[in-house]
Design an enzyme around this catalytic site. Structure first.
Site, PDB file in Angstrom:
ATOM      1  NE  ARG A   1      -3.999  -2.336   2.172  1.00  0.00           N
ATOM      2  CZ  ARG A   1      -3.937  -3.912   2.195  1.00  0.00           C
ATOM      3  NH1 ARG A   1      -2.704  -4.268   1.657  1.00  0.00           N
ATOM      4  NH2 ARG A   1      -5.120  -4.247   1.892  1.00  0.00           N
TER       5      ARG A   1
ATOM      6  CG  ASP B   1      -2.618 -14.339   4.821  1.00  0.00           C
ATOM      7  OD1 ASP B   1      -3.313 -14.458   4.063  1.00  0.00           O
ATOM      8  OD2 ASP B   1      -2.055 -13.004   5.170  1.00  0.00           O
TER       9      ASP B   1
HETATM   10  C1  S3P Z   1      -4.278  -9.411   1.998  1.00  0.00           C
HETATM   11  C2  S3P Z   1      -5.206 -10.134   2.490  1.00  0.00           C
HETATM   12  C3  S3P Z   1      -5.406 -11.254   2.358  1.00  0.00           C
HETATM   13  C4  S3P Z   1      -4.037 -11.727   2.866  1.00  0.00           C
HETATM   14  C5  S3P Z   1      -3.666 -11.223   1.715  1.00  0.00           C
HETATM   15  C6  S3P Z   1      -3.264 -10.013   1.948  1.00  0.00           C
HETATM   16  C7  S3P Z   1      -4.177  -8.072   1.598  1.00  0.00           C
HETATM   17  O1  S3P Z   1      -6.433 -11.826   1.547  1.00  0.00           O
HETATM   18  O2  S3P Z   1      -4.738 -13.041   2.282  1.00  0.00           O
HETATM   19  O3  S3P Z   1      -2.306 -12.577   2.422  1.00  0.00           O
HETATM   20  O4  S3P Z   1      -3.005  -7.516   1.746  1.00  0.00           O
HETATM   21  O5  S3P Z   1      -5.278  -7.101   1.644  1.00  0.00           O
HETATM   22  P1  S3P Z   1      -7.649 -11.463   0.384  1.00  0.00           P
HETATM   23  O6  S3P Z   1      -7.789 -10.362   1.283  1.00  0.00           O
HETATM   24  O7  S3P Z   1      -8.435 -11.408  -0.175  1.00  0.00           O
HETATM   25  O8  S3P Z   1      -8.597 -11.976   1.916  1.00  0.00           O
END
Ligand code: S3P
Length: 423
Positions: free
Chosen positions: A24, A312
């Site tokens: 981000r 995760d």
């Molecule tokens: C993330 C959101 C999660 C996570 C990924 C990173 C992010 O995925 O599993 O490793 O940085 O927004 P999802 O939004 O698909 O659950």
């Protein structure tokens, strides 16, 4: 990688930077005006893919050992890429960038590796289309490569069908450019790093319970961002210290945002000795040092609104549960099926090879803990979190474990094995 059993781990470590926050920082830095300096950036393959994509969009980004410097060009300062954008293995890059690219005044194409090409994209494509985006892709946009014709967008009122920070963030990033207000309603809170960072750059996102409202912005301003350690990377060492007797480990400078701290909640419920010390706020994000001591864990049931807060970490929680007394039930975790691998299937099959009593369910897994695991030849399926979770399970197993295709740890934690060795 060959992992041998260990009696204990002791000492003090820092883990690599938070993956979600690093992505981000580059994205918002690129569409902000002026310079964004990022320290603690995760130099993992996924975040490097994000840097490469924004370079292709005309943003100068310097990378050196201490920091990443993004020379942002403002909301409409990106330029049309001459090639297909390639996100590698990174779901966060493709989903969040699709939100930004939908609002540009040029068209672009975006894809990734074999795993990304199998992961669902309609979850971001559908709400973005409601905002007026023109996106096409394989099987009508179900999968990438995606072709995006940049457009003027309008705000929407959108109820997320799954608690996904990637989907929420794609919509929120698009909403910065849209006409009118955007409202996103989450079924359960997912990580809110986009909301925090947009506001830190001068944006205007409000959250009340499960409702997030975002208004378009005139401009974002470059910032200094200090990225904390990734709690998802700390999780491996938290588990190692909990399951190995006579261990005491201090993990310094870890992000403990309440939308990410499900692992702390779960291990405390399982009887884990974990303390957060030196709690503070850094660039709007809660940060702390985590002190972990070996503990006698017992099984629990994990589900509901806790799941997005530890999504995760479920592979390494499964590894810990093998060494906990009694039964651990993980439910409401269907989302694991659409990660870098089907993590329900891959963790169950590989822990079974090590002698675990574990079985798959429709929405998670059931683990009967308490019996010793044995070293085995296991497979990562090129999934970084599977490789690292199996390495932690191997620390307390009898005899050595060989993890095939373990290089994938470079996606989120390039120094994982050298840290393990050092401890
Ligand atoms: C993330 C959101 C999660 C996570 C990924 C990173 C992010 O995925 O599993 O490793 O940085 O927004 P999802 O939004 O698909 O659950």
């Amino acid at each position: 990688m060959i992992v041998n059993p260990k009696d204990k781990i002791n000492g003090e470590i820092t883990v690599s930077g938070d993956k979600s926050i690093s992505h981000r920082a580059v994205m918002l830095g690129s569409i902000a005006e002026g310079i964004t300096e990022v320290t603690g950036f995760l130099m993992g393959a996924d975040c490097l893919s994000t840097i490469e994509c924004f370079r292709q969009l005309g943003i100068p980004i310097e990378v050196n050992e201490e920091k990443v410097i993004v020379h942002g060009k403002g909301l409409l300062g990106l330029s049309q890429p001459s090639n297909m954008l390639d996100v590698g293995n990174s779901g966060t890059t493709i989903r969040l960038m699709t939100g930004i690219l939908s609002a540009q005044s040029f068209s672009s194409d975006i894809t990734g590796d074999a795993s990304i090409q199998k992961r669902p994209m309609l979850r971001v494509v559908a709400p973005l289309r409601e905002m007026g985006a023109k996106i096409d892709g394989k099987e009508g946009g179900k999968y990438c490569p995606l072709h995006i014709e940049g457009q003027g967008l309008k705000g929407i009122h959108y109820q997320l069908p799954v608690a996904s920070a990637q989907v929420k963030s794609a919509i929120l990033l698009a909403s910065l450019y849209a006409e009118g207000e955007t409202t996103v309603i989450e079924p359960a809170p997912s990580r809110n790093h986009t909301e925090i960072m947009v506001n830190y750059f001068g944006g205007n996102i409000l959250q009340k319970d499960n409702v997030i409202k975002s208004s378009p912005v005139k401009k974002l301003t470059g910032q200094y961002i200090k990225v904390p350690g990734d709690i998802s990377s700390a999780a491996y060492f938290i588990v190692a210290a909990l399951i190995l007797p006579h261990s005491e480990l201090l993990i310094k400078n870890v992000g403990v945002n309440p939308t990410r701290d499900g692992i702390i909640t779960v291990f405390k419920q399982m009887g884990g000795n974990i303390e957060l010390i030196n709690q503070r706020t850094q660039c709007g994000e809660p940060v702390a040092d985590i002190l972990v001591r070996s503990s006698s864990l017992h099984g629990i049931e994990i589900g509901g609104s806790l799941i997005p807060k530890l999504i995760d970490e479920i592979p390494v929680i499964a590894a810990a549960a093998c060494y906990a007394r009694g039964t651990t039930i993980i439910k409401d975790a269907q989302e694991l099926k659409v990660k870098e691998s089907n993590r329900i299937q891959t963790m169950v099959s590989e822990l079974k090879k090590m002698g675990a009593s574990i079985r798959e369910t429709d929405d998670g897994m059931i683990i009967e803990g308490g019996s010793a695991l044995r070293g085995a030849q296991v497979e990562s399926y090129h999934d970084h979190r599977v490789a690292m979770s199996l390495a932690i399970a191997a620390l307390k197993a009898e005899k050595e474990t060989t993890i095939n295709n373990s290089d994938c740890v470079s996606i989120s934690f390039p120094n994982f094995f050298s840290y393990l060795e050092k401890l």
